[in-house]
Design a protein around this motif. Structure first.
Motif, short mmCIF file in Angstrom:
data_model
loop_
_atom_site.label_atom_id
_atom_site.label_comp_id
_atom_site.label_asym_id
_atom_site.label_seq_id
_atom_site.Cartn_x
_atom_site.Cartn_y
_atom_site.Cartn_z
N LYS A 171 0.83 -1.21 0.00
CA LYS A 171 0.00 0.00 0.00
C LYS A 171 0.86 1.26 0.00
N GLU A 172 1.98 1.22 0.71
CA GLU A 172 2.81 2.43 0.82
C GLU A 172 3.53 2.78 -0.48
N VAL A 173 3.86 1.78 -1.30
CA VAL A 173 4.73 2.07 -2.45
C VAL A 173 4.06 1.81 -3.81
N ALA A 174 2.77 1.52 -3.79
CA ALA A 174 2.09 1.15 -5.05
C ALA A 174 2.17 2.25 -6.10
N THR A 175 2.16 3.53 -5.68
CA THR A 175 2.20 4.61 -6.68
C THR A 175 3.60 4.83 -7.23
N ARG A 176 4.60 4.14 -6.67
CA ARG A 176 6.00 4.36 -7.10
C ARG A 176 6.48 3.31 -8.09
N GLY A 177 5.56 2.54 -8.66
CA GLY A 177 5.98 1.52 -9.63
C GLY A 177 6.60 0.30 -8.97
N ILE A 178 6.30 0.12 -7.69
CA ILE A 178 6.90 -1.00 -6.94
C ILE A 178 5.77 -1.94 -6.50
N THR A 179 5.92 -3.22 -6.79
CA THR A 179 4.95 -4.20 -6.29
C THR A 179 5.59 -5.02 -5.17
N VAL A 180 4.75 -5.42 -4.23
CA VAL A 180 5.21 -6.22 -3.09
C VAL A 180 4.21 -7.37 -2.91
N ASN A 181 4.68 -8.57 -3.09
CA ASN A 181 3.79 -9.74 -3.01
C ASN A 181 4.42 -10.82 -2.15
N ALA A 182 3.58 -11.77 -1.75
CA ALA A 182 4.05 -12.87 -0.90
C ALA A 182 3.74 -14.21 -1.56
N ILE A 183 4.62 -15.15 -1.32
CA ILE A 183 4.36 -16.54 -1.72
C ILE A 183 4.30 -17.36 -0.43
N ALA A 184 3.28 -18.18 -0.33
CA ALA A 184 3.13 -19.02 0.86
C ALA A 184 3.27 -20.48 0.43
N PRO A 185 4.50 -21.01 0.52
CA PRO A 185 4.67 -22.43 0.16
C PRO A 185 4.03 -23.31 1.24
N GLY A 186 3.64 -24.50 0.80
CA GLY A 186 3.21 -25.54 1.74
C GLY A 186 4.45 -26.30 2.14
N PHE A 187 4.51 -27.60 1.81
CA PHE A 187 5.69 -28.40 2.14
C PHE A 187 6.53 -28.60 0.88
N ILE A 188 7.73 -28.08 0.93
CA ILE A 188 8.65 -28.14 -0.22
C ILE A 188 9.84 -28.99 0.20
N ASP A 189 10.30 -29.83 -0.71
CA ASP A 189 11.40 -30.74 -0.39
C ASP A 189 12.72 -29.98 -0.33
N THR A 190 13.16 -29.63 0.89
CA THR A 190 14.46 -28.99 1.12
C THR A 190 15.02 -29.52 2.44
N GLU A 191 16.22 -29.02 2.79
CA GLU A 191 16.81 -29.45 4.07
C GLU A 191 15.88 -29.13 5.24
N MET A 192 15.12 -28.04 5.12
CA MET A 192 14.22 -27.63 6.21
C MET A 192 13.18 -28.72 6.49
N THR A 193 12.61 -29.31 5.42
CA THR A 193 11.57 -30.31 5.62
C THR A 193 12.15 -31.72 5.74
N ARG A 194 13.38 -31.91 5.24
CA ARG A 194 14.01 -33.25 5.39
C ARG A 194 14.26 -33.56 6.86
N ARG A 195 14.33 -32.52 7.70
CA ARG A 195 14.55 -32.73 9.13
C ARG A 195 13.32 -33.31 9.84
N LEU A 196 12.12 -33.20 9.21
CA LEU A 196 10.90 -33.72 9.85
C LEU A 196 10.96 -35.23 9.94
N ASN A 197 10.39 -35.82 11.01
CA ASN A 197 10.45 -37.28 11.08
C ASN A 197 9.42 -37.91 10.12
N ASP A 198 9.63 -39.19 9.80
CA ASP A 198 8.85 -39.85 8.75
C ASP A 198 7.36 -39.88 9.07
N ASN A 199 7.01 -40.03 10.36
CA ASN A 199 5.59 -40.06 10.73
C ASN A 199 4.91 -38.75 10.38
#
Ligand code: NAP
Length: 248
Positions: A171-199
């Motif tokens: 909202k603050e920068v929309a008139t300046r030609g700047i967009t700000v967006n978010a991506i909300a991943p679910g479960f993606i295969d990376t080291e972060m999720t490889r740490r979860l136990n199998d169950n």
């Protein structure tokens, strides 16, 4: 530098999702600054790969949760490339624990990197983007920032805060030609999720309509869309990349 190349910074891009985003932005024609904290090896490998393929890339180590390091990071980018067009706030950590057992230290560290880090980088980038009257900021959040998740009070609060930061900044920068967006991943295969136990992994898989974890490429593709000209009238939005895990 090729003056036609947009300049991108992807925080936490030595491995995982950040690495895939950096490579995707290179494929789309950007000069890409690889940021990481600690060991420079993986980040140098990503930058080296891009340069071998004829692109422009360099490594700048910095802890995004430290204001002085973020200031230095942006000063180096401007001194080397002259501009900053794309910021992807990707650096993030988890320190999972049920709320009753969650330490203040683990609360602070997760909030500092996932949320304050994005604030510091966004504020630093905007100083240049506002003058350029052009910019793209993409924040890598998480579906748990929208749904909550037992055992992740610190992480969910940080990602929920990051979604609120995304909308406010948009909202603050929309008139300046700047967009700000978010991506909300679910479960993606990376080291972060490889740490979860199998169950836990098996339980999660049952809840994902697509029947599988996502790949880092799935997230990188969504970032490429948000930074493209096709998305110039899209701002303040949250795009879930989660195989249908959350629908609302
Ligand atoms: P990852 O494999 O653990 O990679 C995290 C990256 O962030 C690493 O390169 C790490 O650098 C960097 N980093 C950590 N602390 C940093 C700091 N203070 N300053 C700069 N860089 C720092 O994680 P990932 O799975 O790719 O996650 C990337 C982003 O996606 C995170 O924001 C995460 O919350 C989000 N996300 C992931 C998932 C998933 O399922 N994987 C789901 C939703 C959201 P070092 O290697 O030097 O430690």
């Amino acid at each position: 530098m090729n003056s036609q190349s947009p300049v991108a910074l992807v925080t936490g891009s030595g491995r995982g999702i950040g690495r895939a985003i950096a490579l995707k932005l290179f494929e789309k024609g950007a000069a890409v600054v690889i940021n990481d904290v600690g060991d420079a090896g993986p980040a140098e490998e990503v930058a080296g790969y891009i340069r071998e393929k004829g692109g422009q890339s360099s490594v700048l180590l910095a802890d995004v949760s430290k204001e002085n390091e973020v200031t230095g990071l942006f000063e180096s980018i401007i001194s080397s490339y002259g501009r900053i067009d794309i910021l992807v706030n990707n650096a993030g950590i988890t320190r999972d624990q049920l709320l009753l057992r969650l330490s203040e230290e683990d609360w602070d560290r997760v909030l500092d990197i996932n949320l304050k880090g994005a604030f510091l980088c966004t504020r630093a980038a905007l100083r240049y983007m506002v003058k350029q009257r052009r910019g793209r900021i993409v924040n890598i959040c998480s579906v748990v920032g929208q749904t909550g998740n037992a055992g992740q009070a610190n992480y969910a609060a940080a990602k929920g805060g990051l979604i609120a930061l995304t909308k406010t900044c948009a909202k603050e920068v929309a008139t300046r030609g700047i967009t700000v967006n978010a991506i909300a991943p679910g479960f993606i295969d990376t080291e972060m999720t490889r740490r979860l136990n199998d169950n836990i992994k098996q339980e999660v898989l049952k809840q994902i309509p697509a029947g599988q974890f996502g790949t880092t490429q799935d997230v990188a593709g969504a970032v490429a869309f948000f930074v493209s000209d096709d998305a110039s009238y899209i701002t303040g939005q949250v795009l879930r990349v989660d195989g249908g895990l959350v629908m609302a």
